[in-house]
Write an enzyme that holds these catalytic residues in place. Structure first.
Site, PDB file in Angstrom:
ATOM      1  N   PHE A 112      -7.174  19.723 -24.963  1.00 47.83           N
ATOM      2  CA  PHE A 112      -7.973  18.473 -25.417  1.00 47.83           C
ATOM      3  C   PHE A 112      -9.241  18.447 -24.501  1.00 47.83           C
ATOM      4  CE2 PHE A 112      -9.238  13.881 -24.733  1.00 47.83           C
ATOM      5  CZ  PHE A 112      -9.488  13.748 -25.939  1.00 47.83           C
ATOM      6  N   ASP A 113     -10.428  17.810 -24.824  1.00 49.18           N
ATOM      7  CA  ASP A 113     -11.771  17.978 -24.203  1.00 49.18           C
ATOM      8  C   ASP A 113     -11.768  17.730 -22.795  1.00 49.18           C
ATOM      9  OD1 ASP A 113     -11.224  15.217 -24.574  1.00 49.18           O
ATOM     10  OD2 ASP A 113     -13.166  14.986 -25.545  1.00 49.18           O
TER      11      ASP A 113
ATOM     12  N   HIS B 248     -20.062  14.616 -26.079  1.00 47.58           N
ATOM     13  CA  HIS B 248     -19.974  13.630 -27.417  1.00 47.58           C
ATOM     14  C   HIS B 248     -19.802  12.044 -26.811  1.00 47.58           C
ATOM     15  CE1 HIS B 248     -16.096  14.807 -25.763  1.00 47.58           C
ATOM     16  NE2 HIS B 248     -15.495  13.838 -26.611  1.00 47.58           N
TER      17      HIS B 248
ATOM     18  N   TYR C 184       0.765  -1.100   0.046  1.00 47.99           N
ATOM     19  CA  TYR C 184      -0.226   0.066  -0.184  1.00 47.99           C
ATOM     20  C   TYR C 184       0.841   1.307   0.033  1.00 47.99           C
ATOM     21  CZ  TYR C 184      -3.877   3.054   1.137  1.00 47.99           C
ATOM     22  OH  TYR C 184      -4.958   4.089   0.900  1.00 47.99           O
TER      23      TYR C 184
ATOM     24  N   LYS D 187      -0.775   6.750 -23.590  1.00 51.02           N
ATOM     25  CA  LYS D 187      -0.416   6.943 -25.039  1.00 51.02           C
ATOM     26  C   LYS D 187       0.998   6.486 -25.164  1.00 51.02           C
ATOM     27  CE  LYS D 187      -4.356   9.903 -24.663  1.00 51.02           C
ATOM     28  NZ  LYS D 187      -5.131  10.075 -23.398  1.00 51.02           N
TER      29      LYS D 187
ATOM     30  N   ALA E  31       0.659  14.054 -22.866  1.00 54.38           N
ATOM     31  CA  ALA E  31       0.480  12.503 -23.671  1.00 54.38           C
ATOM     32  C   ALA E  31       1.115  11.984 -24.574  1.00 54.38           C
ATOM     33  CB  ALA E  31      -1.116  12.686 -23.967  1.00 54.38           C
TER      34      ALA E  31
ATOM     35  N   ASP F 284       1.102  19.417 -21.384  1.00 54.22           N
ATOM     36  CA  ASP F 284       0.095  18.126 -21.256  1.00 54.22           C
ATOM     37  C   ASP F 284       1.091  17.188 -22.468  1.00 54.22           C
ATOM     38  OD1 ASP F 284      -1.682  16.322 -22.072  1.00 54.22           O
ATOM     39  OD2 ASP F 284      -3.560  17.662 -22.340  1.00 54.22           O
TER      40      ASP F 284
HETATM   41  N1  F0G Z   1      -4.581  15.399 -22.695  1.00 56.97           N
HETATM   42  C1  F0G Z   1      -4.417  14.990 -23.890  1.00 56.97           C
HETATM   43  C2  F0G Z   1      -3.864  15.801 -25.023  1.00 56.97           C
HETATM   44  C3  F0G Z   1      -5.105  13.828 -24.526  1.00 56.97           C
HETATM   45  O1  F0G Z   1      -5.152  13.478 -25.689  1.00 56.97           O
HETATM   46  C4  F0G Z   1      -6.083  13.164 -23.375  1.00 56.97           C
HETATM   47  C5  F0G Z   1      -6.716  11.989 -23.608  1.00 56.97           C
HETATM   48  C6  F0G Z   1      -5.921  13.569 -22.225  1.00 56.97           C
HETATM   49  C7  F0G Z   1      -5.234  14.819 -21.783  1.00 56.97           C
HETATM   50  C8  F0G Z   1      -6.873  12.942 -21.077  1.00 56.97           C
HETATM   51  O2  F0G Z   1      -6.087  11.614 -20.832  1.00 56.97           O
HETATM   52  O3  F0G Z   1      -7.731   9.865 -21.388  1.00 56.97           O
HETATM   53  O4  F0G Z   1      -5.743   9.602 -19.870  1.00 56.97           O
HETATM   54  O5  F0G Z   1      -7.782  10.838 -18.930  1.00 56.97           O
HETATM   55  N2  F0G Z   1      -6.921  11.588 -25.022  1.00 56.97           N
HETATM   56  C9  F0G Z   1      -7.694  10.350 -25.219  1.00 56.97           C
HETATM   57  C10 F0G Z   1      -7.869  10.689 -26.832  1.00 56.97           C
HETATM   58  C11 F0G Z   1      -8.749   9.967 -24.550  1.00 56.97           C
HETATM   59  O6  F0G Z   1      -8.641   9.818 -27.307  1.00 56.97           O
HETATM   60  O7  F0G Z   1      -7.359  11.449 -27.366  1.00 56.97           O
HETATM   61  P1  F0G Z   1      -6.960  10.444 -19.954  1.00 56.97           P
END
Ligand code: F0G
Length: 460
Positions: free
Chosen positions: A125-126, A451, A73, A259, A218, A216
């Site tokens: 990103f969304d 979406h 833990y 990713k 990813a 960010d």
């Molecule tokens: N930032 C970027 C640039 C992303 O593309 C994503 C996720 C996130 C943050 C959030 O990360 O999903 O691990 O919570 N993108 C995915 C996509 C979902 O399909 O582009 P997460």
């Protein structure tokens, strides 16, 4: 122009069966799913390009890491292995695991933002935009103009418009800008890279006004590969050296590790040196994610993540990976199908506005093409356009996106050359009947991130 497929730098040890339903079945399934591809069952999809996130194939080394994961833990061995790998690659003092990217945003953003504040990004990103807004702040995109024209083949279409950034900071008041976010690669602009020079310039503006800079991160490894190919200064640098240089200009990073780190679940927050902020992050992590040494993940996940951090920056892997995108893009060039060009790092973003000039933004051309790809060949993709962008949080009105893309996001180490040929053939077939394709209207939608859940119907 034919482009050669870069052969896989691995061989396959385990397989997963997939099957294609008949066209009639697919038409029925997508109708039942209310024309929302997130509502489809995975088993009803033949080639799943909904996302490259968490859909990657792990290596033998990662799977064997799963067997030695330490499930303590507190203070588990796998946690320290991850921290060491993160410190080594990014050069940051603090590495905090969390369960995925949006968890990193949820933990960090409220500490820097809030009502009356703004966050500015090359493009949010969304989910990142959602976490800015959930904190009470407002999110503003500030990408270079050339990103908005899919036909302009510029090397770094992910870049921040630095002049506009400084102007925005002055207009809003530097004290009201809580955070600048550099998304690398720039997902919403089509997986487009950001140059190290742009990062330097943005960092200089942030320092001038005392605003913290977050990456960010990813798709940081794909970004570094593009830097090596396209930024003269780095042509002889290793991917790891480029990553370290890039990250040296920021204060923090929030990363979806699903990713470029080639795992199925995981996220990281990196803090360069701010001890006080790290203390607060630990507090939020314990509240939202679990104790600091596991952050919402099991020990085996931490172990796979530590291994994946290194596999993701392997240059042979990245050459094959980007090669897949270039292979598909070349086929689209031959067929006269427009996409965000040059092709991005994690997928091909087809220009649905160009494919369906008769469908306006508020009838969602990107979504229409996604539905057609499913009907044509059982391929699942998603809209990156006005449908995804949603409504203005203040007025409730449908926003008009800069692009109307359908994204074919490519999972890592999963699909073969023949699958790519099917993707190209499906797009070519749809192009031939493009004028008959109809737009969509929303019949139900939730208030945030609509979406993922909305219901749609074709406009007859
Ligand atoms: N930032 C970027 C640039 C992303 O593309 C994503 C996720 C996130 C943050 C959030 O990360 O999903 O691990 O919570 N993108 C995915 C996509 C979902 O399909 O582009 P997460």
């Amino acid at each position: 122009m034919a482009i050669k497929y870069v052969a896989e730098p691995f061989r396959i040890k385990m397989v997963e069966s997939i099957k294609m339903l008949t066209r009639e079945e697919r038409i029925e399934k997508i109708k039942e799913a209310k024309y929302n591809l997130f509502n489809l069952k995975g088993e009803d999809v033949y080639i799943d390009l909904l996302t490259d996130s968490g859909t990657n194939a792990m290596s033998d080394k990662q799977w064997s890491g799963m067997m030695v994961g330490d499930e303590a833990y507190a203070g588990g061995r796998s946690y320290f292995k991850l921290v060491e790998a993160g410190q080594d690659i990014f050069g940051y003092k603090y590495i905090q695991p969390v369960h995925q990217g949006r968890a990193a945003e949820k933990v960090l953003f409220p500490l820097l933002l809030g009502k009356g504040k703004y966050a500015i990004s090359n493009m949010f990103f969304d989910t990142t935009r959602a976490h800015v807004e959930l904190s009470g702040a407002r999110a503003i995109d500030c990408v270079v103009e050339e990103a908005k024209d899919p036909t302009i083949r510029a090397p770094f279409k992910g870049n921040m418009d630095v002049e506009k950034l400084e102007k925005l900071i002055n207009e809003l008041g530097p004290e009201n800008v809580g955070l600048v976010v550099m998304t690398i690669t720039n997902n919403s602009a089509g997986g487009q890279p950001v140059s190290v020079q742009n990062m330097r310039d943005v960092s200089a503006v942030c320092k001038k006004y005392g605003i913290p800079l977050d990456i960010d991160a990813a798709r940081y490894a794909e970004n570094a590969f593009f830097v090596k190919q396209r930024e003269e200064e780095f042509k002889d640098a290793s991917i790891k050296e480029i990553v370290k240089e890039m990250f040296s200009y920021a204060d923090y990073f929030t990363m979806s590790a699903k990713k470029d780190t080639i795992v199925n679940m995981g996220g990281i927050i990196g803090i360069k040196e701010d001890d006080e902020l790290y203390q607060k992050i630990k507090g939020n992590t314990i509240s939202f994610e679990g104790f600091t040494s596991y952050g919402g993940l099991s020990g085996r996940d931490l172990e796979a993540l530590a291994v994946g951090l290194y596999e993701g920056i392997d240059e042979d892997f990245l050459r094959y990976r980007i090669g897949q995108m270039e292979y598909l893009a070349a086929k689209l060039d031959d067929a006269g199908i427009a996409y965000q060009s040059p092709v991005g790092g994690h997928g091909v973003f087809v220009d649905a506005k160009a494919m369906f000039p008769h469908i306006p933004y508020n009838e969602f051309p990107g979504q229409a093409l996604a539905v057609e790809l499913y009907i044509e060949a059982g391929i699942r993709t998603c809209d990156i356009g006005s449908y995804m962008l949603g409504n203005d949080p203040d007025t409730g009105e449908q926003l008009k996106a800069d692009f109307e893309f359908t994204r074919l996001a490519i999972p890592r180490r999963v699909y073969t050359q023949a699958h790519f040929d099917i993707m190209a053939d499906a797009l070519i077939a749809i192009k031939e009947r493009a004028s008959q394709v109809k737009g969509y209207r929303i019949t139900w939608e939730p208030p945030v991130l609509r979406h993922f859940q909305a219901h749609l119907e074709p406009i007859e």
